[in-house]
Enzyme design. Structure first.
Site, PDB file in Angstrom:
ATOM      1  N   ASP A 192      41.797  89.677 -31.210  1.00 17.11           N
ATOM      2  CA  ASP A 192      43.023  88.930 -31.482  1.00 17.11           C
ATOM      3  C   ASP A 192      42.734  87.914 -32.584  1.00 17.11           C
ATOM      4  OD1 ASP A 192      45.826  88.153 -29.823  1.00 17.11           O
ATOM      5  OD2 ASP A 192      44.946  86.536 -31.000  1.00 17.11           O
TER       6      ASP A 192
ATOM      7  N   ASP B 112      48.663  91.086 -34.594  1.00 17.48           N
ATOM      8  CA  ASP B 112      47.340  90.423 -34.663  1.00 17.48           C
ATOM      9  C   ASP B 112      46.403  90.819 -33.530  1.00 17.48           C
ATOM     10  OD1 ASP B 112      48.095  88.779 -32.426  1.00 17.48           O
ATOM     11  OD2 ASP B 112      46.995  87.100 -33.307  1.00 17.48           O
ATOM     12  N   GLU B 113      46.738  91.864 -32.799  1.00 10.79           N
ATOM     13  CA  GLU B 113      45.991  92.106 -31.571  1.00 10.79           C
ATOM     14  C   GLU B 113      45.863  93.595 -31.274  1.00 10.79           C
ATOM     15  OE1 GLU B 113      48.003  90.120 -28.401  1.00 10.79           O
ATOM     16  OE2 GLU B 113      46.903  91.194 -26.850  1.00 10.79           O
TER      17      GLU B 113
HETATM   18  P1  TTP Z   1      49.186  85.043 -30.679  1.00 14.25           P
HETATM   19  O1  TTP Z   1      48.016  85.931 -30.884  1.00 14.25           O
HETATM   20  O2  TTP Z   1      49.723  84.917 -29.306  1.00 14.25           O
HETATM   21  O3  TTP Z   1      48.843  83.564 -31.158  1.00 14.25           O
HETATM   22  P2  TTP Z   1      48.066  83.078 -32.453  1.00 14.25           P
HETATM   23  O4  TTP Z   1      47.389  84.197 -33.148  1.00 14.25           O
HETATM   24  O5  TTP Z   1      49.001  82.292 -33.305  1.00 14.25           O
HETATM   25  O6  TTP Z   1      47.000  82.070 -31.853  1.00 14.25           O
HETATM   26  P3  TTP Z   1      45.697  82.426 -30.988  1.00 14.25           P
HETATM   27  O7  TTP Z   1      45.643  83.911 -30.853  1.00 14.25           O
HETATM   28  O8  TTP Z   1      44.553  81.857 -31.772  1.00 14.25           O
HETATM   29  O9  TTP Z   1      45.872  81.750 -29.692  1.00 14.25           O
HETATM   30  O10 TTP Z   1      50.371  85.509 -31.607  1.00 14.25           O
HETATM   31  C1  TTP Z   1      50.181  86.111 -32.870  1.00 14.25           C
HETATM   32  C2  TTP Z   1      51.301  85.719 -33.815  1.00 14.25           C
HETATM   33  O11 TTP Z   1      52.559  86.110 -33.284  1.00 14.25           O
HETATM   34  C3  TTP Z   1      51.404  84.225 -34.026  1.00 14.25           C
HETATM   35  O12 TTP Z   1      50.537  83.762 -35.056  1.00 14.25           O
HETATM   36  C4  TTP Z   1      52.854  84.041 -34.359  1.00 14.25           C
HETATM   37  C5  TTP Z   1      53.565  85.152 -33.581  1.00 14.25           C
HETATM   38  N1  TTP Z   1      54.185  84.601 -32.364  1.00 14.25           N
HETATM   39  C6  TTP Z   1      55.515  84.198 -32.401  1.00 14.25           C
HETATM   40  O13 TTP Z   1      56.179  84.339 -33.439  1.00 14.25           O
HETATM   41  N2  TTP Z   1      56.072  83.644 -31.282  1.00 14.25           N
HETATM   42  C7  TTP Z   1      55.376  83.444 -30.122  1.00 14.25           C
HETATM   43  O14 TTP Z   1      55.917  82.912 -29.135  1.00 14.25           O
HETATM   44  C8  TTP Z   1      53.999  83.863 -30.083  1.00 14.25           C
HETATM   45  C9  TTP Z   1      53.191  83.668 -28.831  1.00 14.25           C
HETATM   46  C10 TTP Z   1      53.450  84.430 -31.227  1.00 14.25           C
HETATM   47 MG    MG Z   2      46.256  85.551 -32.085  1.00 19.73          MG
HETATM   48 MG    MG Z   3      48.018  88.025 -30.329  1.00 24.53          MG
END
Ligand code: TTP
Ligand code: MG
Ligand code: MG
Length: 349
Positions: free
Chosen positions: A8, A103-104
């Site tokens: 991720d 992103d995952e």
């Molecule tokens: P995540 O992987 O949940 O979060 P992140 O990458 O920003 O942070 P980390 O993994 O380090 O904790 O989400 C990936 C992307 O998806 C995030 O950058 C923006 C988008 N997203 C939203 O638009 N709304 C949301 O509620 C979430 C959780 C994520």
């Molecule tokens: Mg992330």
């Molecule tokens: Mg994610």
């Protein structure tokens, strides 16, 4: 036993924006959420998180917690491009890649021959290649199933990784929050908490039937999950559309003997790697050339059979059209894909 990696990206949207605007680097930064339009944030960097700012938080609230928060608009084209680059690195290690969001992803590297088949080293290498290619950091979890790999990827975030080996003990996981469990969203978490359940250890106190009475089928899942059991497969979310092999030279060249030799090397390697894809049908052949000025060109022809001469004539045609030195050549094939599964299935979040 399987070897699963969960990857991720760290504060993904925010990290991309900060990469492209280094003046934001040491500031608390959040993405999206026009305060006037009563918006919510997509995400924020870890500096902002220290103030309690979170994804999906209303912007006005985030600004109360962190008045210096810098709000940046979102650029999905950039996130999509970064995501594609990251996913193409996953496919260098395995075809068993399940994209969960931009992103995952989960990767099943059980059969990956690289790095002595060490999932830990593979995860390390993937993160390092991601950084080299995109300038972005990612975190990884390594374990023998999806549940534990995902839990692992959170443990050393950002820019870290964590291995949960098969000898996981009750003592190690009894204090883990139930919110770590895949599928436990806000609603289930509230319901569990109303039963006094906050941790893995708390769920242990219930027998399977009790859990089923409270949560239906998910009760059984919970019963097994807290015992480290999760048999879900990594389901490929994208089919391979092409296979290619390329070489970048130490020095740019126009020496035909040298270039043909490299082209032939690529051909041999490509042919070797194609053995794994005998169930696929090839649609076309292509040659890619990158010149010393970094301009690049691809020449393609429809497939009849896999003959080196076809690649060489494609190459020679384009070689003759330019006088520039060449820094990279590559060859490849495109596969026929079923239009239903051609598209990468990805959603956000
Ligand atoms: P995540 O992987 O949940 O979060 P992140 O990458 O920003 O942070 P980390 O993994 O380090 O904790 O989400 C990936 C992307 O998806 C995030 O950058 C923006 C988008 N997203 C939203 O638009 N709304 C949301 O509620 C979430 C959780 C994520
Ligand atoms: Mg992330
Ligand atoms: Mg994610």
């Amino acid at each position: 036993m399987k070897k699963i990696i969960h990857i991720d990206m760290d504060y993904f949207f925010a990290q991309v924006e900060i990469r492209d605007n280094p003046s934001l680097k040491n500031k608390p930064v959040a993405i999206g959420g026009d305060p006037k339009a009563r918006g919510v944030l997509s995400t924020c960097n870890y500096i902002a998180r220290k103030f309690g700012v979170r994804s999906a938080m209303p912007t006005y609230k985030a600004l109360q917690l962190c008045p210096d928060l810098v709000l940046v608009g979102s650029h999905f084209d950039k996130y999509r491009k970064a995501s594609e680059e990251v996913f193409s690195i996953f496919f260098e290690f395995t075809d068993k890649v399940e994209g969960i969001s931009l992103d995952e992803a989960y990767l099943d590297v059980t059969d990956c021959p690289l790095f002595f088949n060490s999932a830990t080293l593979i995860a390390q290498e993937i993160r390092s290649r991601i950084f080299k290619k995109t300038g972005l950091t990612a975190s990884a979890g390594v374990s023998y199933n999806k549940l534990l790999a995902k839990i692992g990827s959170e443990i050393n975030k950002p820019n870290g990784q964590y291995v949960i080996p098969p000898d996981l003990t009750y003592e190690q996981c009894e204090s883990w929050s139930i919110r770590k469990i895949n599928g436990v969203g806000k609603v289930t978490a509230k319901k569990l908490e109303s039963l006094g359940v906050k941790t893995f250890g708390d769920i242990y106190k219930f027998n399977q039937l009790d859990l089923v009475n409270h949560f239906g089928n998910f009760g059984t899942t919970l019963f097994y999950y807290v015992r480290g059991i999760d048999n879900r497969e990594v389901i490929s979310s994208r089919v391979r559309k092409s296979l290619s092999v390329e070489r970048t030279f130490m020095e740019d060249s126009r020496e035909l003997v040298f270039l043909k030799k490299k082209l032939f090397d690529c051909f041999i390697e490509c042919k070797q790697r194609l053995k794994k894809y005998q169930d696929k049908s090839i649609k076309s052949l292509f040659v890619k050339i990158k010149f010393s000025d970094f301009t690049q060109t691809t020449i393609e022809k429809s497939y009849l059979n896999l003959d080196y001469n076809d690649f060489e004539s494609l190459f020679l045609k384009r070689y003759a059209e330019s006088s520039k030195k060449i820094r990279l050549i590559g060859i490849g094939v495109r596969f026929n894909t079923n239009s239903n599964d051609e598209q990468l299935v990805l959603n956000l979040g």
